[in-house]
Design a protein around this motif. Structure first.
Motif, PDB file in Angstrom:
ATOM      1  N   GLU A 118       1.074  -0.887   0.295  1.00  0.00           N
ATOM      2  CA  GLU A 118       0.025  -0.096   0.274  1.00  0.00           C
ATOM      3  C   GLU A 118       0.443   0.959  -0.288  1.00  0.00           C
ATOM      4  O   GLU A 118       2.104   0.547   0.595  1.00  0.00           O
ATOM      5  CB  GLU A 118      -0.834   0.058   1.677  1.00  0.00           C
ATOM      6  CG  GLU A 118      -1.964  -1.239   1.147  1.00  0.00           C
ATOM      7  CD  GLU A 118      -2.789  -1.002   2.421  1.00  0.00           C
ATOM      8  OE1 GLU A 118      -2.510   0.349   2.943  1.00  0.00           O
ATOM      9  OE2 GLU A 118      -4.154  -1.794   2.240  1.00  0.00           O
ATOM     10  N   LYS A 119       0.172   1.947  -0.469  1.00  0.00           N
ATOM     11  CA  LYS A 119       1.159   4.144  -0.520  1.00  0.00           C
ATOM     12  C   LYS A 119       2.884   3.336  -1.488  1.00  0.00           C
ATOM     13  O   LYS A 119       3.589   4.320  -1.001  1.00  0.00           O
ATOM     14  CB  LYS A 119       1.590   4.307   0.860  1.00  0.00           C
ATOM     15  CG  LYS A 119       0.028   4.953   1.056  1.00  0.00           C
ATOM     16  CD  LYS A 119      -0.323   5.107   2.353  1.00  0.00           C
ATOM     17  CE  LYS A 119      -1.387   5.575   3.109  1.00  0.00           C
ATOM     18  NZ  LYS A 119      -1.660   6.351   4.157  1.00  0.00           N
ATOM     19  N   ALA A 120       2.375   3.175  -2.834  1.00  0.00           N
ATOM     20  CA  ALA A 120       3.968   2.722  -2.919  1.00  0.00           C
ATOM     21  C   ALA A 120       4.588   3.987  -3.763  1.00  0.00           C
ATOM     22  O   ALA A 120       3.919   4.728  -3.455  1.00  0.00           O
ATOM     23  CB  ALA A 120       3.810   1.754  -4.221  1.00  0.00           C
ATOM     24  N   GLY A 121       5.849   3.928  -3.533  1.00  0.00           N
ATOM     25  CA  GLY A 121       6.554   5.147  -3.822  1.00  0.00           C
ATOM     26  C   GLY A 121       6.551   5.494  -4.806  1.00  0.00           C
ATOM     27  O   GLY A 121       6.531   4.791  -6.404  1.00  0.00           O
ATOM     28  N   SER A 122       8.336   5.629  -5.092  1.00  0.00           N
ATOM     29  CA  SER A 122       8.607   6.090  -6.867  1.00  0.00           C
ATOM     30  C   SER A 122       9.115   5.371  -7.432  1.00  0.00           C
ATOM     31  O   SER A 122       9.743   4.718  -8.724  1.00  0.00           O
ATOM     32  CB  SER A 122      10.456   7.809  -5.932  1.00  0.00           C
ATOM     33  OG  SER A 122      10.920   6.768  -5.567  1.00  0.00           O
ATOM     34  N   LYS A 123       9.398   4.290  -6.556  1.00  0.00           N
ATOM     35  CA  LYS A 123      10.072   2.827  -6.181  1.00  0.00           C
ATOM     36  C   LYS A 123       9.324   1.854  -7.945  1.00  0.00           C
ATOM     37  O   LYS A 123       9.770   1.432  -8.741  1.00  0.00           O
ATOM     38  CB  LYS A 123      10.443   1.597  -5.469  1.00  0.00           C
ATOM     39  CG  LYS A 123      11.420   2.127  -4.934  1.00  0.00           C
ATOM     40  CD  LYS A 123      12.377   0.743  -3.334  1.00  0.00           C
ATOM     41  CE  LYS A 123      12.742   1.829  -2.422  1.00  0.00           C
ATOM     42  NZ  LYS A 123      12.907   1.143  -1.238  1.00  0.00           N
ATOM     43  N   LEU A 124       7.778   2.228  -7.027  1.00  0.00           N
ATOM     44  CA  LEU A 124       7.117   2.016  -8.386  1.00  0.00           C
ATOM     45  C   LEU A 124       7.004   2.429  -9.507  1.00  0.00           C
ATOM     46  O   LEU A 124       6.742   1.750 -11.069  1.00  0.00           O
ATOM     47  CB  LEU A 124       5.664   2.156  -7.748  1.00  0.00           C
ATOM     48  CG  LEU A 124       4.449   1.315  -8.665  1.00  0.00           C
ATOM     49  CD1 LEU A 124       4.882  -0.137  -9.033  1.00  0.00           C
ATOM     50  CD2 LEU A 124       3.210   1.385  -8.096  1.00  0.00           C
ATOM     51  N   LYS A 125       6.953   3.924  -9.910  1.00  0.00           N
ATOM     52  CA  LYS A 125       6.676   4.424 -11.180  1.00  0.00           C
ATOM     53  C   LYS A 125       8.167   4.718 -11.242  1.00  0.00           C
ATOM     54  O   LYS A 125       8.628   3.635 -13.481  1.00  0.00           O
ATOM     55  CB  LYS A 125       7.564   5.944 -11.135  1.00  0.00           C
ATOM     56  CG  LYS A 125       7.097   6.695 -12.164  1.00  0.00           C
ATOM     57  CD  LYS A 125       6.837   8.824 -11.360  1.00  0.00           C
ATOM     58  CE  LYS A 125       7.208   9.501 -12.365  1.00  0.00           C
ATOM     59  NZ  LYS A 125       7.145  11.138 -12.438  1.00  0.00           N
ATOM     60  N   LYS A 126      10.113   4.248 -10.833  1.00  0.00           N
ATOM     61  CA  LYS A 126      11.026   3.976 -11.707  1.00  0.00           C
ATOM     62  C   LYS A 126      11.059   2.720 -12.751  1.00  0.00           C
ATOM     63  O   LYS A 126      11.143   2.502 -13.587  1.00  0.00           O
ATOM     64  CB  LYS A 126      12.012   4.160 -10.406  1.00  0.00           C
ATOM     65  CG  LYS A 126      13.357   4.284 -11.282  1.00  0.00           C
ATOM     66  CD  LYS A 126      14.447   4.767 -10.552  1.00  0.00           C
ATOM     67  CE  LYS A 126      15.657   4.503 -11.278  1.00  0.00           C
ATOM     68  NZ  LYS A 126      17.269   4.569  -9.890  1.00  0.00           N
TER      69      LYS A 126
END
Length: 669
Positions: free
Chosen positions: A639-647
Motif C-alpha cells: 500500500e502507498k507505493a512510492g517512487s520505486k514503482l514509478k521507476k
C-alpha cells in the motif's frame, strides 16, 4: 559601510559570474544565499547605497560577455524566486498574499518540487521545437538549441500543433552523475562537486554529442501566458503540459493553508531521498493565474510565489587542520577539522578525508575552502577543494610515518592504499573495537556512545569488551560522573544487560572479525549453529559456506587462533552472551523457487515486516536489492507505493507483483 557593501556586491558578482562562466561553484548555495541576504539587509538599512546593478536586483549571471553561445533576449523575463528557510517564512508569505488579495476568498496554493539544475526556456512553433535558451541574467540568455536536441526526454514535436513557451530545469540524474564521476576518476579527471554543476557544465559543451553520452534529463514546471491556452490555474497548466507530451515531475499538489503546505513539505523533505534527481526545496505558487497580475513582481522575483529551501546537503567551509585517527583494525584515517558549519540540519566540525591518496588526488590542503556533504546522509565528507580561493597561506598535508596514538611505525600492505598501526595493544585500536562492539549493528547497547567509551577508558573502568559487562560493579562511580546521574546509569546498565540476549549473528558481527560484517556474520551463524563449531572449522570448511570467500575464510580462521580473542570470547560466555542458534536447514534446491532472481519491495506490507520478507526471499534462494535497476527481476508492491514503482514502470523490464501474488508464489496462500 558603503565600502563594505560595495565589496560584498563584488564578492557575490564574482561567485555568480564564475558559476555561469565555468559551470563550477566557488562556494555552496547556502553560503551564497547567506551573503545575498546580508547584502539585502544592508541595502534596506542604508537605502542611500542601493544600486540597480546590485545582485539583489539582478537575476542569475551578471556577465555574459564570455559566453560561447549566441545571446538571446527573453520575450518575458525569467525571474528568480525569493527563498524561505522555515515555517515562519511560509506563514509570512501566506499572510502577505491574503493582505494583498483581501477581497479574494478561498485562495489555493500549488506545491511543487524545486529541482536543482539549470533553468531553461523552450519555444515551440506549431508544435515543433525551435529554440532553447538558458536563464542567463533573467533578461538575456544563451541559445543552446543544438545541445537541447540531444536530450531524449525533451519532445521535438508536441502532441498538438500549438505555439508556446515553457520553462523548466535541465538536470543530470543522480545515477548518471555517479557513473560520470566514476569514469572521470578512472580517467584521472577532476570530478564534479554535484549534479547541478555537472548538468550546467554538460549543457554548455560545444560538442553536442557529450550531452547524449552523459544522459541529461529535463522537467518542466511553467507555461508562459498559460491563460491563453484555456487554463485558469497553475495546476491545470501542468496537466496541459503533460497532455502535450512534455515531461513534468508529476508533483503539483493543490493546498489551502500554511499548515497543509508545511505538512507536505515535511513529507517531501524525507521522500526526496528516493528520487533520482536533486531537489533543494519546494516551490509554493498562488494557484489561480488571474491573481498573479494583482500581486505583481519585484524587479527580481514574483510576489505570487516563493521557494522553500531544504537544509543544505552540501556546504562550503574551511579546513583548520587534519587529525589522523586509528580504527579498530589499526587502519589510520585522516579527518578534517573544520570551521563549524550547518549541514543537513546539524552542526558539523569534522569530516572524513578517507585516505592519503584521496587527499593527494583532490589536492586538499590545510586552510583550503572546501565543499562538504553527508555521505549516505550520515557521515560528513570532503568533496573537493576550491583552489581558485587560495591565497598562498595553505599548507600541504603529509602522511604520518608513525601511529598518532602509540608512535609505532606504520605499515602498508602490498597493493593497499591504507596505512595501519601493527601494535596489537594500541589504545586507538582498543577504543575502536569497543565503539564497534556497542554499535547498533553489533550489540546495540543504547546510550553507550563513543564519548562514554572514551571516558570509561580514561577512568580505567574498561580495557576490553568483556569489561563492559563488569560496569555494574562501578555503579556508584558512574553516578558521580558529569551528565550521568542515577537514571542515566540505570538506563545504561539495563541496556548492557539486555544485550546479553542479542542473537548469535549480531554477536559474531560485534567481535570485529576482519572482513566480516552483518551479512557475512549471518551466513557464518546459520552455517555453524554455535561459536564452538565455528572455531573448529578449517579454512576449507569455511570456504564451503555460500558467500564466504578465501580472504574472509582465512580471516575467520586466524581470528579464532588468537589466544587473546579466545580469552575474550570465554569472558563473554561467562557473562551469558548468546553464542548459538538453531541451525536452519536449507530447503532442497527444487523448493528454492527464487534461485537467481532479485527482489525489492515498496510501500506498506500487510503480512510481513521488512526483515521477514527479506528472510523469506533469501530462504527461497532469491536476493534482495536496495534500489530499482536493470538488474531487478521483481518489485513487490504494498500500500502507498512510492517512487520505486514509478521507476520500475519506466524501466519496463521489472515484473511488478502484489503482496498477494508474492504469497501465492511462496505457497503461503
Amino acid at each position: 559601510m558603503k565600502k563594505y557593501i560595495e565589496e560584498l556586491r563584488e564578492k557575490i558578482k564574482k561567485y555568480s559570474d564564475y558559476y555561469y562562466t565555468n559551470s563550477e561553484s566557488l562556494i555552496s548555495d547556502v553560503e551564497f544565499d547567506r551573503l545575498l541576504v546580508e547584502l539585502k539587509e544592508l541595502e534596506e538599512k542604508y537605502p542611500e547605497y542601493k544600486s540597480v546593478e546590485s545582485p539583489t536586483e539582478v537575476v542569475g549571471a551578471t556577465n555574459l560577455r564570455d559566453t560561447k553561445f549566441q545571446k538571446v533576449t527573453h520575450k518575458k523575463p525569467m525571474l528568480s524566486l525569493s527563498n524561505s528557510y522555515n515555517e515562519g517564512d511560509i506563514s509570512d508569505f501566506i499572510e502577505r498574499v491574503k493582505k494583498n488579495l483581501a477581497e479574494e476568498k478561498g485562495i489555493e496554493y500549488a506545491l511543487e518540487l524545486k529541482l536543482d539544475g539549470l533553468s531553461l526556456s523552450i519555444q515551440y512553433e506549431n508544435g515543433r521545437l525551435v529554440r532553447a535558451v538558458t536563464r542567463g541574467d533573467g533578461a538575456i540568455g544563451e541559445d543552446v538549441t543544438e545541445n537541447i536536441l540531444e536530450i531524449e526526454s525533451i519532445p521535438k514535436v508536441l502532441k498538438e500543433s500549438v505555439s508556446l513557451e515553457i520553462r523548466g530545469e535541465v538536470v543530470l540524474p543522480i545515477s548518471k552523475f555517479e557513473e560520470l564521476n566514476k569514469r572521470r576518476l578512472e580517467a584521472g579527471e577532476e570530478v564534479f562537486a554535484n549534479p547541478r554543476n555537472a548538468a550546467s557544465g554538460t549543457l554548455r559543451q560545444l560538442d553536442s554529442k557529450i550531452i547524449k553520452e552523459r544522459g541529461l534529463d529535463a522537467y518542466f514546471y511553467f507555461l508562459v501566458d498559460a491563460q491563453n491556452y484555456g487554463v485558469k490555474t497553475h495546476s491545470e497548466s501542468i496537466d496541459y503540459l503533460a497532455k502535450l507530451g512534455i515531461k513534468t515531475t508529476g508533483v503539483c499538489e493543490v493546498l489551502k493553508d500554511s499548515s497543509e503546505l508545511i505538512k507536505r513539505i515535511e513529507y517531501w523533505g524525507e521522500k526526496r531521498e528516493s528520487l533520482d534527481y536533486e531537489t533543494d526545496g519546494m516551490v509554493i505558487k498562488v494557484n489561480e493565474i488571474e491573481l498573479w497580475e494583482k500581486l505583481g513582481n519585484t524587479t527580481k522575483s514574483p510576489r505570487w510565489a516563493i521557494a522553500f529551501k531544504f537544509p543544505a546537503k552540501q556546504v562550503t567551509t574551511k579546513i583548520l587542520g587534519v587529525t589522523w585517527q586509528v580504527g579498530r583494525t589499526g587502519k589510520i584515517t585522516p579527518v578534517a577539522e573544520l570551521e563549524e558549519v550547518e549541514l543537513s540540519g546539524s552542526r558539523v566540525k569534522r569530516a572524513s578525508l578517507h585516505n592519503y591518496q584521496e587527499i593527494e588526488r583532490k589536492d586538499i590542503r590545510v586552510g583550503d575552502s572546501v565543499f562538504i556533504e553527508k555521505a549516505a546522509e550520515i557521515i560528513p565528507q570532503v568533496v573537493k577543494s576550491v583552489r581558485e580561493l587560495r591565497d598562498g597561506s595553505e599548507m600541504i598535508i603529509s602522511e604520518p610515518t608513525t601511529c598518532p596514538i602509540c608512535n609505532t611505525p606504520v605499515e602498508r600492505e602490498s597493493g593497499q592504499v591504507d596505512i595501519k598501526c601493527p601494535n596489537l595493544t594500541c589504545p586507538g585500536k582498543i577504543e575502536g573495537e569497543l565503539i564497534y562492539f556497542v554499535s547498533r549493528d553489533a550489540m546495540n547497547i543504547a546510550g553507550f556512545g563513543s564519548k562514554i567509551v572514551e571516558n570509561m577508558l580514561k577512568l580505567g573502568f574498561i580495557q576490553n569488551i568483556v569489561d563492559i559487562y563488569e560496569l555494574k560493579n562501578h555503579r556508584e562511580d558512574l553516578e558521580k560522573l558529569e551528565k550521568m546521574g542515577k537514571k542515566s546509569v540505570d538506563n545504561l546498565l539495563n541496556a548492557i544487560e539486555n544485550s546479553k540476549t542479542r542473537e548469535y549473528s549480531k554477536v559474531l558481527c560485534a567481535l570485529g572479525i576482519p572482513f566480516i560484517g552483518k551479512t557475512s556474520a549471518k551466513l557464518l551463524a546459520q552455517a555453524s549453529g554455535n561459536i564452538d563449531r565455528l572455531m573448529e572449522m578449517s579454512v576449507e570448511d569455511l570456504t564451503q559456506i555460500e558467500g564466504v570467500g578465501d580472504k574472509m575464510a582465512q580471516a575467520v580462521y586466524d581470528f579464532f587462533r588468537d589466544e587473546e580473542k579466545i580469552r575474550l570470547i570465554a569472558g563473554l560466555k561467562s557473562h551469558g552472551i548468546c553464542f548459538e542458534q538453531e541451525v536452519v536447514e536449507e530447503l532442497p534446491q527444487e523448493e528454492r523457487v527464487f534461485t537467481g532472481k532479485t527482489f525489492l519491495f515498496t510501500g506498506t506490507l500487510k503480512n510481513f515486516t521488512r526483515n521477514e520478507i527479506k528472510e523469506e526471499i533469501e530462504k527461497l534462494g532469491g536476493k534482495n536489492l536496495s534500489a530499482v535497476s536493470k538488474n531487478l527481476d521483481y518489485l513487490i508492491v504494498g500500500e502507498k507505493a512510492g517512487s520505486k514503482l514509478k521507476k520500475a514502470q519506466e524501466l519496463g523490464t521489472v515484473k511488478i507483483i502484489s503482496e498477494e501474488e508474492f504469497m501465492e508464489i511462496c505457497g503461503k496462500k
